[in-house]
Design an enzyme around this catalytic site. Sequence first.
Site, PDB file in Angstrom:
ATOM      1  N   CYS A   2       0.838  -1.191   0.000  1.00 38.21           N
ATOM      2  CA  CYS A   2       0.000   0.000   0.000  1.00 38.21           C
ATOM      3  C   CYS A   2       0.878   1.247   0.000  1.00 38.21           C
ATOM      4  CB  CYS A   2      -0.901  -0.007   1.221  1.00 38.21           C
ATOM      5  SG  CYS A   2      -1.679  -1.601   1.531  1.00 38.21           S
ATOM      6  N   ARG A  27       1.273   1.386  -6.865  1.00 38.13           N
ATOM      7  CA  ARG A  27       1.513   0.318  -5.898  1.00 38.13           C
ATOM      8  C   ARG A  27       0.284  -0.577  -5.720  1.00 38.13           C
ATOM      9  NH1 ARG A  27       6.060   1.328  -2.701  1.00 38.13           N
ATOM     10  NH2 ARG A  27       5.226   0.205  -0.926  1.00 38.13           N
ATOM     11  N   TRP A  75      -4.555  -1.956   0.031  1.00 37.50           N
ATOM     12  CA  TRP A  75      -4.979  -3.219  -0.567  1.00 37.50           C
ATOM     13  C   TRP A  75      -5.538  -4.064   0.564  1.00 37.50           C
ATOM     14  CZ3 TRP A  75      -6.749  -4.286  -4.830  1.00 37.50           C
ATOM     15  CH2 TRP A  75      -6.092  -4.232  -6.051  1.00 37.50           C
ATOM     16  N   ASN A 101       1.201  -0.017   6.581  1.00 38.37           N
ATOM     17  CA  ASN A 101       1.503  -0.984   5.527  1.00 38.37           C
ATOM     18  C   ASN A 101       2.121  -2.200   6.185  1.00 38.37           C
ATOM     19  OD1 ASN A 101       0.692   0.805   3.595  1.00 38.37           O
ATOM     20  ND2 ASN A 101       2.742   1.320   2.880  1.00 38.37           N
ATOM     21  N   GLY A 102       1.749  -3.393   5.711  1.00 37.25           N
ATOM     22  CA  GLY A 102       2.307  -4.613   6.274  1.00 37.25           C
ATOM     23  C   GLY A 102       1.230  -5.482   6.873  1.00 37.25           C
ATOM     24  N   GLU A 481       8.019 -15.552 -19.019  1.00 30.45           N
ATOM     25  CA  GLU A 481       7.793 -14.119 -18.872  1.00 30.45           C
ATOM     26  C   GLU A 481       6.699 -13.629 -19.822  1.00 30.45           C
ATOM     27  OE1 GLU A 481       8.191 -10.140 -17.574  1.00 30.45           O
ATOM     28  OE2 GLU A 481       8.520 -12.117 -16.685  1.00 30.45           O
ATOM     29  N   LYS A 485       3.293 -11.726 -18.560  1.00 28.89           N
ATOM     30  CA  LYS A 485       2.883 -10.413 -19.043  1.00 28.89           C
ATOM     31  C   LYS A 485       1.423 -10.435 -19.480  1.00 28.89           C
ATOM     32  CE  LYS A 485       5.957  -7.961 -17.974  1.00 28.89           C
ATOM     33  NZ  LYS A 485       5.897  -8.865 -16.877  1.00 28.89           N
ATOM     34  N   GLU A 488      -1.133 -11.101 -16.320  1.00 30.34           N
ATOM     35  CA  GLU A 488      -1.226 -10.123 -15.236  1.00 30.34           C
ATOM     36  C   GLU A 488      -1.915  -8.834 -15.660  1.00 30.34           C
ATOM     37  OE1 GLU A 488       2.587  -8.950 -13.640  1.00 30.34           O
ATOM     38  OE2 GLU A 488       3.495  -8.796 -15.615  1.00 30.34           O
ATOM     39  N   HIS A 504       3.167 -34.901 -21.751  1.00 30.10           N
ATOM     40  CA  HIS A 504       2.997 -35.427 -20.390  1.00 30.10           C
ATOM     41  C   HIS A 504       1.773 -34.820 -19.714  1.00 30.10           C
ATOM     42  CE1 HIS A 504       6.835 -37.610 -20.413  1.00 30.10           C
ATOM     43  NE2 HIS A 504       7.279 -36.598 -21.140  1.00 30.10           N
ATOM     44  N   LYS A 603       2.885  -3.139  -7.187  1.00 25.75           N
ATOM     45  CA  LYS A 603       4.220  -3.041  -7.774  1.00 25.75           C
ATOM     46  C   LYS A 603       5.261  -3.688  -6.873  1.00 25.75           C
ATOM     47  CE  LYS A 603       7.237  -1.720 -10.815  1.00 25.75           C
ATOM     48  NZ  LYS A 603       7.303  -2.438 -12.102  1.00 25.75           N
TER      49      LYS A 603
END
Length: 608
Positions: A2, A27, A75, A101-102, A481, A485, A488, A504, A603
């Site tokens: 946050c 963020r 968040w 935050n946390g 990657e 991309k 997300e 498999h 972020k």
Amino acid sequence: MCGIVGYAGKNQAAPVILEGLAKLEYRGYDSAGMAVVNGDKIQITKSVGRLKVLEELTHGGATMPGTVGIGHTRWATHGAPSDANSHPHYNAQETIAVVHNGIIENYLPLKEKLVSKGYQFTSDTDTEVVAQLMDYYYKGNPLEAIIKVMHRVQGSYALGIVFADHPDEVFAVRKDSPLITGQNEEGCFIASDVPAILKYTRKVFFIENQEIVHLKADGMHFYTIDEEEIEKEPVTIEWDADAAEKGGYEHFMLKEMYEQPKTVTDTLMPRLKNNDIVIDELNMSDEDIRAIKKIHIVACGSAYHTGVTAKYVIEGIARIPVEVDVASEFRYRNPILEEGAMVVVISQSGETADTLAALRESQALGYKVLGIVNVVGSSIAREADNVMYTWAGPEIAVATTKAYSAQLIALYLLALKFARVRGKLDDKTFHEMIEDLKRLPGQIEMLLSNKERIQRFANRYVAAKDVFFIGRGIDYAISMEGSLKLKEISYIHSEAYAAGELKHGTISLIEEGTLVAAVATQDTLFQKTLSNMVEVKARGAFVLAVTNEGNTDIEKAADYVIYIPKTNSYFTNSLAIIPLQLFGYYVAVGKGCDVDKPRNLAKSVTVE
């Protein structure tokens, strides 16, 4: 995850806080709020939704007069998004306000104790426990109360705190969650990250674990958890505020993709001197490099994917065994680090919680750690034994692009340096590879110039439900990657698979019209990947291929081909990822997604 902003100064606090929070929107958050001290009262306004809602509720801060305040974007972790769960949180008398935050890991037993003493709670958050616990210990001295709370709470936190009977002051404290402070002639600031206060000052102080800062309009003081005052030296931020603006681009992500040629150049060229690679900050002698028995690379997300690429590159040219771990797994699996091992942690922000924990775990076991980071003064930069910076500048979009490219360059340089010192590369090959590196910025620029072609293709897959990326060796790392991309920022289900694993189980998911993106840049594996493409195409897949110029045989098995310029096979990730970044971006734009701030993501992941 946050954002925190606080201000004590000569100007009205609310507009400063709103502006700072706007700079931290990248963020991620789902609610926002402010607390401003006005006389002997604390006024709080908070709401669910984007910061714009808070701005409208307060008329840009005009309805919250006062020169001292704290703000927050949240968040949801403990408790769903709601006005009640939004920060800041009061004590019952509304004389103490806290933003956090946390995660407070022991909030339940603390809450039970406070309830037994008559305290009532109005939210489901762990943060309200901090506000009520602060009230429980507060006897008129804020510093004493804060220290007592620090001794009782467990977990990670960055706290901003105001007290009604200390109307000119802001207090802040940090443990395992980033926090900075700054000062100019008109006041002092706290923030979770530099962009929030860069408009006001370039000199910032990075708060260390279990340090407390006391801010007033005319200055700030720093204390340890033992209430001892300490002196701190400021760090000067070199990049300016314009670097954190869109500069005419529709999204930060698009701007940052176009900054990749410069990012690669800035990370590469200062380390190329007299036809050699010089990485001064490594602080490793040739003897130290020759003594390396194994390298452990630890990272999360996209940084982990650069580590997977580095495994192939380092093992291939330097012949050093490499093990790559997701940081959240490494820290809990009781890792075995043998004598002669080197640990490399990679993080854009330098604050990634699991990666930082892995660094500390490695050091506790007696091993030196090299940090590859983008943010000067970040926790990993300060705590790692040695640091190699990726000079990407500020990266605002949640989905990394230019920092990823910079990390690749840093890892290529490490691989070449180690190979050279250990006698695994002859002069001719070494210098040819250096020249290939120098050509990468121009080649990336050329790929970016073809964005319209990729945009047209992406428009066809806006409604896709499932996309699969396949590749072998380094191409598998590229696929990982590329898949990340897409998922997300577009919210399309996407997975990457080692192409040899298709039979498999995974090939059962292929059906008529499924998009399969096949990366085939490794010449030694080209024919095998080609066979995998034929397999999925025979089951109805539409195949997008990314390969090197000249590999026209691929057109027999692919429906659409993107060619990348030729380079050394170890460096193809730096080129092949560009069209995949653009593909993910344009699919997300076509769907109308919030590209820079995708849902549920942040972020900097500063909590577990």
